[in-house]
Scaffold this active site. Structure first.
Site, PDB file in Angstrom:
ATOM      1  CB  SER A 187       0.077   6.588  -1.643  1.00  0.00           C
ATOM      2  OG  SER A 187      -0.725   7.530  -2.314  1.00  0.00           O
TER       3      SER A 187
ATOM      4  NE  ARG B 106     -38.410 -13.724   1.879  1.00  0.00           N
ATOM      5  CZ  ARG B 106     -39.004 -13.007   0.927  1.00  0.00           C
ATOM      6  NH1 ARG B 106     -38.436 -12.909  -0.269  1.00  0.00           N
ATOM      7  NH2 ARG B 106     -40.147 -12.412   1.158  1.00  0.00           N
TER       8      ARG B 106
ATOM      9  CG  ASN C 113       2.744   7.215   1.129  1.00  0.00           C
ATOM     10  OD1 ASN C 113       1.937   6.943   2.013  1.00  0.00           O
ATOM     11  ND2 ASN C 113       2.736   8.368   0.476  1.00  0.00           N
TER      12      ASN C 113
ATOM     13  CB  THR D 240      -2.343   6.184   2.684  1.00  0.00           C
ATOM     14  OG1 THR D 240      -1.946   6.704   1.415  1.00  0.00           O
ATOM     15  CG2 THR D 240      -1.210   5.329   3.233  1.00  0.00           C
TER      16      THR D 240
ATOM     17  CG  HIS E 243     -19.873 -23.871  -8.426  1.00  0.00           C
ATOM     18  ND1 HIS E 243     -20.827 -24.662  -7.807  1.00  0.00           N
ATOM     19  CD2 HIS E 243     -18.772 -24.645  -8.546  1.00  0.00           C
ATOM     20  CE1 HIS E 243     -20.323 -25.862  -7.583  1.00  0.00           C
ATOM     21  NE2 HIS E 243     -19.074 -25.883  -8.020  1.00  0.00           N
TER      22      HIS E 243
ATOM     23  N   GLY F 298      -5.210 -28.568  -4.563  1.00  0.00           N
ATOM     24  CA  GLY F 298      -5.431 -28.705  -3.132  1.00  0.00           C
ATOM     25  C   GLY F 298      -4.587 -29.797  -2.516  1.00  0.00           C
TER      26      GLY F 298
ATOM     27  N   GLY G  21     -17.162 -24.032   1.975  1.00  0.00           N
ATOM     28  CA  GLY G  21     -16.336 -24.394   3.109  1.00  0.00           C
ATOM     29  C   GLY G  21     -16.850 -25.657   3.757  1.00  0.00           C
TER      30      GLY G  21
ATOM     31  CG  ASP H 192     -12.952 -24.260   0.468  1.00  0.00           C
ATOM     32  OD1 ASP H 192     -13.820 -23.399   0.247  1.00  0.00           O
ATOM     33  OD2 ASP H 192     -13.049 -25.440   0.093  1.00  0.00           O
TER      34      ASP H 192
ATOM     35  N   GLY I 163      -5.272 -32.875  -1.772  1.00  0.00           N
ATOM     36  CA  GLY I 163      -5.375 -34.160  -2.440  1.00  0.00           C
ATOM     37  C   GLY I 163      -4.483 -34.228  -3.667  1.00  0.00           C
TER      38      GLY I 163
END
Length: 633
Positions: free
Chosen positions: A536, A292, A538, A534, A298, A118, A209, A166, A120
């Protein structure tokens, strides 16, 4: 075998050593990036070293720094997390720690570092680069290295790749791990929606986040959540009443569940945290809904990387090695980013400073500026979510007048079904209604069009469509050339002023045929737009079609099943037999082969489709037979 290492002219890694490390939080796809760096480095003739346990391994040295081989990264692409380890390192924050790290690198001849982490981790790497000459001077003075060694290793080159679920790093459209984390979130949301619908419950989901709301925002957009809370754009005062009103309205529209997604760093206008428990208590107190809370935690970091993350990390790893080979003593540290669909290099510290500016803007309550600093993609996602989640009242809708005209717009799916078609229809319908237009749904493609299977579609009709596979409108491969007269008649009956076709190559060919018939039918002289959908992938003019990424993930899962059998040979003697995979897919997207069985036949069919489906006046039955056979292919 012929020497193929010279496909990149004038770039050689002979005599160079590259160290690769992962630092900070783990992210799916990091292993794919490590693998790409190792193999590209070896490919150009350089030595590549694993630096285990991030910066801690660089400081400690010893067995933590090992030379990598081509085989050492085999079966690594599909593994989540980081197999070379990652650790938070306090020692590297000190001058003494960085001095030990410099000594360990010089002893192995490493002057090129590829750091995956990241902001840092990348900031620390840049500081290490800036101090490099001073650190070497100290090592010379303490007789730990010779002056000759200091001169040979006088410059340290740094290239970064951002590994963060994130997507919180400015300067790149997508960071390694973000797409996989989104897959985990959507899988959980899809599973929760079934139980929520059964019991008419409201679920409040917390996603990762702490400082960036990308995961919350995009997952809310992808699953059609009723409400989302992110740190970059806190809700306005009075949001509690507005949210409860919206949840109540959705239930009144016979929706049996509500989904609220909250970033763990969500705040209000006064920078006070907004927690999942607060939202649950609010919904229970004001509405009495059974509510709920689910905290994903994680789980979002776990599991295998998505196809997108594997490809992204692989491309970035190759570009990182090229950047190191091309670097000169004056070249600033760079980070490999994704811009559009290309891996590009951008100045590392410019991106770090911009990332830090976002947090500063949020701290100072300059939230609109924070959204803009996140980048165009983030801002567009936020605007799109607002557009698709908030239904305007009749008074708010634009009406016919001097500056606005209302149209009747028909939407249809054409060709084979592709994952994401329904989400595209939902977006088109709701945007059209928001702009004051009347939207019409056409069932079963062009075949349903000429048969008159057309009806008006409302805002609520497309609720819950984002997570549905296939085509809820129905789709067929029928081309319109033989039925142009009837299609024009239906457009006249329903006063269709514009046409939106979502589909594959048949949709592309169908619009070409309608365009060719405009000289005979005035009704066809209206705006026509195609959205590529699609597996494919294409369609000319499009880098990625709707459905292609989902299909690629499915193929990746099938390919992995064989690899999993190989991995279990040590435990099961029965699996110690020859295993061979024969690629057979019209999409031609299996790793390690130039051409899959079926791909060439499919390509021939696509090329010939226009010629084969032209009417043969004297043999109409033959034309239909050819068309039927082609659809069977």
């Amino acid at each position: 075998m012929p020497d193929t290492k010279k496909f990149i002219e004038n770039l050689s890694g002979a005599g160079k050593s590259i160290g690769v490390l992962t630092s900070g939080g783990d992210a799916q796809g990091m292993n794919a990036a490590v693998r790409a760096v190792v193999r590209m480095g070896i490919y150009v003739g350089a030595k590549v070293y694993f630096i285990h346990e991030g910066y801690q391994g660089m400081v400690d040295g010893g067995e933590n720094i090992k030379e990598a081989s081509w085989e050492s990264v085999s079966s690594m692409l599909q593994v989540g997390g980081t197999v070379i380890g990652s650790a938070r390192c306090k020692d590297f924050r000190t001058c003494e720690g960085r001095l030990h790290a410099a000594l360990n690198l010089v002893q192995r001849g490493i002057t090129n570092l590829c750091v995956i982490g990241g902001d840092g981790s990348l900031t620390g790497a840049n500081l290490f680069r800036e101090e490099w000459s001073g650190l070497l001077d100290e090592l010379v003075q303490s007789d730990q290295i010779s002056e000759e060694a200091a001169q040979i290793h006088s410059v340290l080159h740094i290239v970064g790749m951002v590994g963060s679920i994130d997507n919180d790093f400015c300067g790149t459209d997508m960071t390694i791990g973000t797409d996989s984390a989104l897959h985990r979130i959507i899988e959980v949301v899809d599973a929760i929606m079934t139980t929520a619908q059964s019991h008419q419950r409201t679920f409040v989901l917390e996603v990762m986040g702490r400082h960036c709301g990308y995961l919350a925002l995009v997952s809310a957009l992808a699953c059609g959540a009723d409400w989302v809370l992110i740190p970059e754009m806190p809700p306005k005062d009075g949001w509690e009443e507005q949210m409860c009103q919206k949840l109540s309205e959705n239930r009144a529209d016979k929706k049996r569940l509500n989904i609220i997604i909250v970033a763990e760093g969500a705040i209000d206008q006064n920078n006070k945290p907004v927690t999942t428990d607060h939202i649950k208590d609010l919904v229970v107190r004001c509405l009495g809904f059974d509510t709920r809370v689910t905290i994903l935690g994680h789980v979002q970091r776990g599991g295998t990387p998505s196809a997108f993350d594997r490809i992204l990390a692989s491309r970035m790893g190759v570009e990182a090695v090229l950047a190191l080979l091309e670097a000169s003593p004056g070249t600033p540290a760079c980070v490999v980013s994704l811009c559009g669909n290309q891996a590009v290099r951008v100045p590392l510290m410019e991106c770090v400073q911009m990332t830090q500016e976002v947090q500063k803007a949020m701290d100072e309550k300059r939230f609109k500026e924070a959204v803009k600093l996140r980048g165009r993609s983030f801002e567009n996602n936020l605007n799109t979510y607002k557009l698709l989640s908030h239904r305007k009242t009749d008074d708010e809708l634009p009406h016919n007048g001097q500056h606005h005209s209302s149209f009747n717009i028909a939407v249809l799916n054409v060709g084979a079904p592709a994952a994401g078609m329904n989400a595209a229809v939902r977006s088109a319908v709701r945007v059209g209604i928001t702009e004051g237009h009347t939207m019409f749904a056409v069932s079963d493609g062009f075949e349903g069009f000429y048969k008159g299977q057309i009806k008006e579609i409302k805002w609520g009709d497309v609720g819950g469509w984002t997570g549905q596979g296939g085509s809820l409108l129905g789709t067929k491969r029928t081309l319109p050339a033989k039925h142009v007269d009837k299609i024009a008649e239906q457009m006249r009956i329903h006063n269709i002023n514009a046409l939106l076709v979502i589909g594959g190559f048949e949709a592309y060919m169908g619009l070409m045929e309608l365009q060719a018939a405009r000289s005979k039918h005035e009704e066809l002289c209206v705006p026509m737009v195609m959205v590529p959908a699609t597996v494919s992938n294409n369609i000319p003019g499009s880098d990625l079609s709707i459905g292609a990424d989902t299909a690629l993930n499915a193929i990746t899962d099938a390919f992995e099943s064989l690899l999993q059998l190989v991995d279990t040979r040590s435990s099961y003697e029965e699996f110690c037999v020859p295993m061979c995979m024969l690629p057979a897919t019209i999409s031609n997207n299996v790793a390690g082969t130039d051409l899959s069985i079926g791909a060439d036949t499919s390509l021939n069919a696509i090329v010939e489709v226009r010629h084969l489906t032209r009417p043969i006046p004297e043999h109409p039955d033959v034309t239909m037979k050819i068309r039927t056979d082609l659809e069977a292919q």
